[in-house]
Motif scaffolding. Structure first.
Motif: not given
Length: 486
Positions: A298-308
Motif C-alpha cells: 500500500x505504501x509503495x503503490x501510493x508512492x508509485x502514484x506520485x512517481x516519488x
C-alpha cells in the motif's frame, strides 16, 4: 532460454534473493546444506508470489525454474549472476568464494554481507575483481535497495554489469563510493539501534513505544524523502541553512548516548525480548511477514502514484517491461493495435471475485493514452495546450476477468476527422474479448475551452492508421445503445 542466477545460502536473505530473481523470469539454483532449506525457501516464495505482482501494473514474466543443488559447483555452473548470503563469518565467506570461483568463470559475485568491506571479502580470492558487496534489505523480493560496494580491486565493468542486472529485476543499486564497515544504511541503523537500547534499558520507553514513534511519525517521512531532504523542508522557506543554524547547536547537547553502548548482558536481552513478545507475540512470524508485505504494498503503490521515492523505481521498471512487450508483440498489419499488456491484480477485484467496472475504464484510458502518444498527442502535446477529450464511452461486458488473468488492450479506429476520433477498444484474455469500450474523442483547445482541429503533424500520423483500419470488419458492438437486444 532463461538466464540463470545462483544463490549460495538459502536463509531469509538468500530466500528473498531467490524469489526476486525467480519472479522476474530467471532460473535460480540454490545451494544450502540445511535440510530444511527447500521448505523455508518455498514459504518465502509463497509470500513473494502474493506480494510482488501487486506492485506491478504490467504482467510478471513467466516464473523461472527453481532447483536445489547438491554442491556449490553445481549451483554456479552456467550462472550469469551469483549472490552469496551465508552467515556473517569472514572465514566461511572466504571458503565459499574459493569454491564458487572454481566454476563461476568470471561471473559477478555479490555478497549480502551487512558489515564486511569488499576488500576483506576479496582477501586471497582467485579473482578478487568480480567479488563485491550487494547488500539488500528484508524482504528482498519487495524492497528495491541494494548497496553495491566495490573496492579498489573491483572491475568497473563487472560492477556496472551487476548494477544493470539488479535494475532488470526491479532493484535500486546504490553505488557506495568508498568502502566502509557496515556500508551506509546499517551504520545509520546501528546508531538508532544503540539509542533505542538505552531508552529501553533506562525505562524511558518500551519496544512498542519506540516502534510507534517511528512508524507514526518520522518513519513515514523518511520512507519517501530520506533524512536531509526532510530536514531541508523543516527549515522552512530559508531551507537547509536555516535548519542547521537552528538545530546545529543541539549536536553538542547530551540528547543521546550514541557513543556509549549499554552492556549487552542477559538482563538487557531478557528485557528487550520480553517487551517484544508482549508487543507482537500474538502473531506468528509468517503472519507478521504478510502484514508487513501488505502494508509495504500500500505504501509503495501510493508512492508509485506520485512517481516519488521507491515508487519511481517501480514506474521505471514497469516502463521497461511495457517497452519489452511492445518490442516482442508487434501488431500485424491490418489488425487492431495492441497497445497495453496488463494483469488482474488483487485490488482490481470486486465482491463477486471479478474485475470491477472501473478497472475496464482504467485499461481503456491506458490504451487511449498509448494511442495518443503514438500519433504525437501525448503529454508534450497536452502541455502545449491541446488534447483529445473523451466525449462518450459505452462499455459492453462480454466475459469475466478474474484474479491473475493476463489482459491485452487493443484499439481500432472506426472513423476520424480533423476534430473527432471514433474508436473501439477491446479488452482481451487471449483471443476472447471480455469487454469492449466504444469511445468518441473530441480534440480541444484547452485554453479556449472549445473543439478545434488537431495539429497537422498529429493528423498526418492518424490518417494512415484510420485508412488501414477501414479494411477491418466493423465490430458488432459498434453503435449499440444501452439495453439493445442481441
Amino acid at each position: 532460454m532463461a538466464r540463470k542466477a545462483a544463490i549460495i545460502g538459502g536463509g531469509v536473505i538468500g530466500g528473498g534473493w531467490a524469489a526476486r530473481f525467480l519472479l522476474n523470469g530467471w532460473d535460480v539454483a540454490v545451494f544450502d546444506p540445511d535440510p530444511e532449506a527447500e521448505r523455508k525457501i518455498g514459504e518465502v516464495l509463497a509470500n513473494a508470489r502474493n506480494a510482488l505482482p501487486a506492485l506491478s501494473d504490467v504482467p510478471m514474466p513467466a516464473e523461472g525454474r527453481l532447483s536445489f543443488a547438491d554442491t556449490i559447483t553445481e549451483a554456479v555452473e552456467g550462472a550469469e549472476y551469483i549472490q552469496e548470503s551465508v552467515s556473517e563469518r569472514l572465514e566461511l565467506k572466504h571458503r565459499v568464494f574459493a569454491q564458487i570461483q572454481q566454476a563461476s568463470h568470471g561471473a559477478p559475485i555479490g555478497s549480502s554481507t551487512s558489515g564486511f568491506k569488499p576488500s576483506e571479502l576479496q582477501e586471497n580470492a582467485a579473482d578478487p575483481s568480480v567479488i563485491f558487496v550487494a547488500h539488500p534489505f528484508n524482504p528482498v523480493y519487495l524492497l528495491p535497495l541494494a548497496e553495491v560496494v566495490p573496492s579498489a580491486k573491483s572491475d568497473a565493468k563487472v560492477i556496472e554489469n551487476a548494477k544493470e542486472i539488479l535494475r532488470e529485476i526491479g532493484m535500486f543499486p546504490l553505488h557506495v563510493r568508498k568502502e566502509i564497515d557496515a556500508h551506509i544504511a546499517d551504520r545509520f541503523l546501528e546508531a538508532v539501534w544503540r539509542e533505542a537500547l538505552w531508552l529501553v534499558k533506562d525505562g524511558i520507553a518500551t519496544t512498542e513505544e519506540i516502534d510507534e514513534a517511528i512508524r507514526m511519525g518520522f518513519g513515514l517521512r523518511w520512507g519517501q524523502m530520506g533524512l536531509f531532504e526532510t530536514y531541508r523542508i523543516a527549515g522552512g522557506e530559508a531551507g537547509m541553512k536555516h535548519f542547521l543554524a537552528q538545530f546545529g547547536p543541539c549536536l553538542t547537547w547530551p540528547w543521546t548516548k550514541l557513543m556509549d553502548v549499554p552492556e549487552f548482558n542477559d538482563e538487557l536481552v531478557d528485557l528487550i525480548a520480553g517487551q517484544s513478545d508482549a508487543q507482537s507475540g500474538k502473531h506468528s512470524i509468517r503472519e507478521l511477514e504478510r502484514i508487513r508485505d501488505q502494508n509495504l504494498i500500500g505504501f509503495m503503490r501510493a508512492l508509485k502514484e506520485r512517481n516519488w521515492g521507491a515508487g519511481k523505481v517501480l514506474l521505471e521498471h514497469d516502463a521497461r517491461r511495457q517497452a519489452a512487450f511492445h518490442a516482442d508483440a508487434a501488431t500485424p498489419a491490418g489488425a487492431p493495435l495492441a497497445l497495453v499488456n496488463t494483469q488482474v491484480l488483487p485490488g482490481y477485484i470486486d465482491y463477486n471475485g471479478h474485475m470491477t467496472e472501473s478497472r475496464y475504464l482504467y485499461i481503456a484510458s491506458d490504451v487511449s493514452n498509448a494511442f495518443l502518444a503514438l500519433i504525437g498527442a501525448g503529454m508534450d502535446y497536452v502541455s502545449a495546450g491541446h488534447s483529445y477529450y473523451t466525449a462518450e464511452t459505452h462499455i459492453m461486458h462480454l466475459g469475466e476477468a478474474k484474479l491473475g488473468d493476463r489482459l491485452t488492450g487493443t484499439l481500432q479506429v472506426l472513423s476520424m476527422d480533423e476534430k473527432r476520433l471514433h474508436a473501439m477498444i477491446r479488452v482481451l484474455r487471449g483471443d476472447e474479448v471480455v469487454a469492449s469500450l466504444e469511445q468518441m474523442f473530441l480534440h480541444v483547445d484547452m485554453k479556449a475551452g472549445k473543439a478545434c482541429a488537431a495539429a497537422p503533424e498529429v493528423l498526418e500520423k492518424l490518417r494512415p492508421i484510420a485508412k488501414a483500419h477501414e479494411a477491418l470488419p466493423r465490430p458488432e458492438a459498434a453503435g449499440r445503445y444501452v439495453g439493445q437486444r442481441k
